[in-house]
Design an enzyme around this catalytic site. Structure first.
Site, mmCIF file in Angstrom:
data_model
loop_
_atom_site.group_PDB
_atom_site.id
_atom_site.type_symbol
_atom_site.label_atom_id
_atom_site.label_comp_id
_atom_site.label_asym_id
_atom_site.label_seq_id
_atom_site.Cartn_x
_atom_site.Cartn_y
_atom_site.Cartn_z
ATOM 1 N N VAL A 246 63.130 -21.009 -58.361
ATOM 2 C CA VAL A 246 63.440 -22.004 -57.266
ATOM 3 C C VAL A 246 63.492 -21.107 -56.117
ATOM 4 C CG1 VAL A 246 65.058 -23.830 -56.401
ATOM 5 C CG2 VAL A 246 64.824 -23.342 -58.826
ATOM 6 N N PRO A 247 62.212 -21.225 -55.231
ATOM 7 C CA PRO A 247 62.189 -20.197 -54.397
ATOM 8 C C PRO A 247 62.809 -20.226 -53.166
ATOM 9 C CG PRO A 247 60.382 -21.683 -54.206
ATOM 10 C CD PRO A 247 61.303 -22.190 -55.370
ATOM 11 N N CYS A 248 64.129 -20.055 -52.944
ATOM 12 C CA CYS A 248 64.894 -19.900 -51.735
ATOM 13 C C CYS A 248 64.653 -19.094 -50.693
ATOM 14 C CB CYS A 248 66.417 -19.903 -52.086
ATOM 15 S SG CYS A 248 67.145 -18.745 -53.164
ATOM 16 N N HIS A 249 63.843 -18.033 -51.243
ATOM 17 C CA HIS A 249 63.596 -16.963 -50.721
ATOM 18 C C HIS A 249 62.414 -17.337 -49.449
ATOM 19 C CE1 HIS A 249 60.951 -16.588 -54.122
ATOM 20 N NE2 HIS A 249 59.801 -16.232 -53.328
ATOM 21 N N ARG A 250 61.637 -18.414 -49.893
ATOM 22 C CA ARG A 250 60.650 -18.785 -48.935
ATOM 23 C C ARG A 250 61.067 -19.529 -47.759
ATOM 24 N NH1 ARG A 250 57.042 -20.825 -54.098
ATOM 25 N NH2 ARG A 250 56.724 -18.993 -55.113
#
Length: 281
Positions: A246-250
């Site tokens: 779940v790409p919160c880094h994006r």
């Protein structure tokens, strides 16, 4: 540990390489970087390129502090467009090839009561990772290089205090391996998103951001139907328990700054650089 492209590379080497890039700056030569890791230039370049798919020099450009702003300018995903294009859905996610299921609000309110959560430590391209899963899929991925294993464990367990926790790294190994494998047409790991209704909406929006692209917190707020809730969105992004998948880094700030990252900004920088490099490799 295997060194082939697409397999987790020994993080200790990569972390030292990243630290060397940060310390020596973008003008550091291959010889200087290799010397920092006590390797020959040829050996260092070969191992590094096998891990990320590009040369150390190219990776230096991705790790530069200005890269996030350039990434936002060149690969800014508007989530409404992604949704309209069919990049998301309640079943298979076309970008990440994941299947996910959200916990009901009632189950969430009970603090995970009745759930058995298996957990274990594993290696990843971004350092040691604490993995957790229910019978429905992965429910937690926490990177521990910055926070430490005990703090990460306490963090995730505090989210579901009534759950029963069983250490079982072998049971989690296939899902963890699939989480960091190259994208392909086959099914990836299943996810069990455990959170409140607003958090789930924000995490759904994150799942619509393709690898190698980024969006902003304000875009996410608009995508979930509450454009003024930028601060609340930032909080929900930070509470995402399934990092990377779940790409919160994006998610970046509007000015292209990295913003925060629950598991440490060095990990976020490494993830963005790793994805951008692989997207162009």
């Amino acid at each position: 540990m295997p060194k082939d492209k697409g397999q987790p590379y020994h993080y200790g080497v990569m972390r030292r390489a990243i630290d060397a890039v940060d310390r020596l700056g973008p003008q550091a030569t291959l010889d200087e970087l290799a010397a920092e890791l006590s390797m020959s230039p040829a050996h260092f370049q070969r191992l590094f390129s096998a891990w990320v798919g590009v040369s150390p020099k190219r990776y230096q450009q991705y790790l530069a502090l200005g890269h996030a702003r350039a990434l936002l300018a060149a690969r800014h995903t508007t989530l409404e467009t992604a949704q309209a294009a069919g990049l998301s859905g309640p079943g298979r996610l076309h970008d990440l090839f994941l299947r996910w299921e959200a916990m009901s609000p009632g189950d969430y309110a009970r603090g995970g009561g009745g759930l058995t959560i298996r957990w274990g430590m594993a290696d990843s391209p971004f350092g040691p990772v604490l993995a957790m899963a229910t019978e429905k899929g992965l429910c937690g991925l926490a990177f521990t290089s910055e926070t430490g294993e005990s703090e990460a464990m306490a963090d995730l367990c505090a989210r579901w205090p009534a759950a029963t926790y069983v250490e079982d790294p072998q049971a989690l190994a296939p899902a963890v391996a699939a989480a960091f494998a190259p994208r392909g047409p086959g099914p990836g790991p299943e996810l069990h998103l455990i959170g409140g209704p607003f958090q789930i909406k924000v995490w759904e929006a994150l799942l619509r951001i393709p690898a190698g692209q980024v969006t902003t917190y304000s875009d996410i707020a608009r995508a979930v139907g509450n454009p003024r809730a930028v601060r609340a969105v930032g909080t929900a992004v930070g509470r995402n328990p399934i990092s990377f998948l779940v790409p919160c880094h994006r998610a970046l700030r509007r000015d292209g700054a990295l913003g925060g990252y629950h598991w440490g900004l060095p990990v976020k920088r490494a993830m963005l650089a790793w994805e951008a490099a692989r997207d162009e490799a």
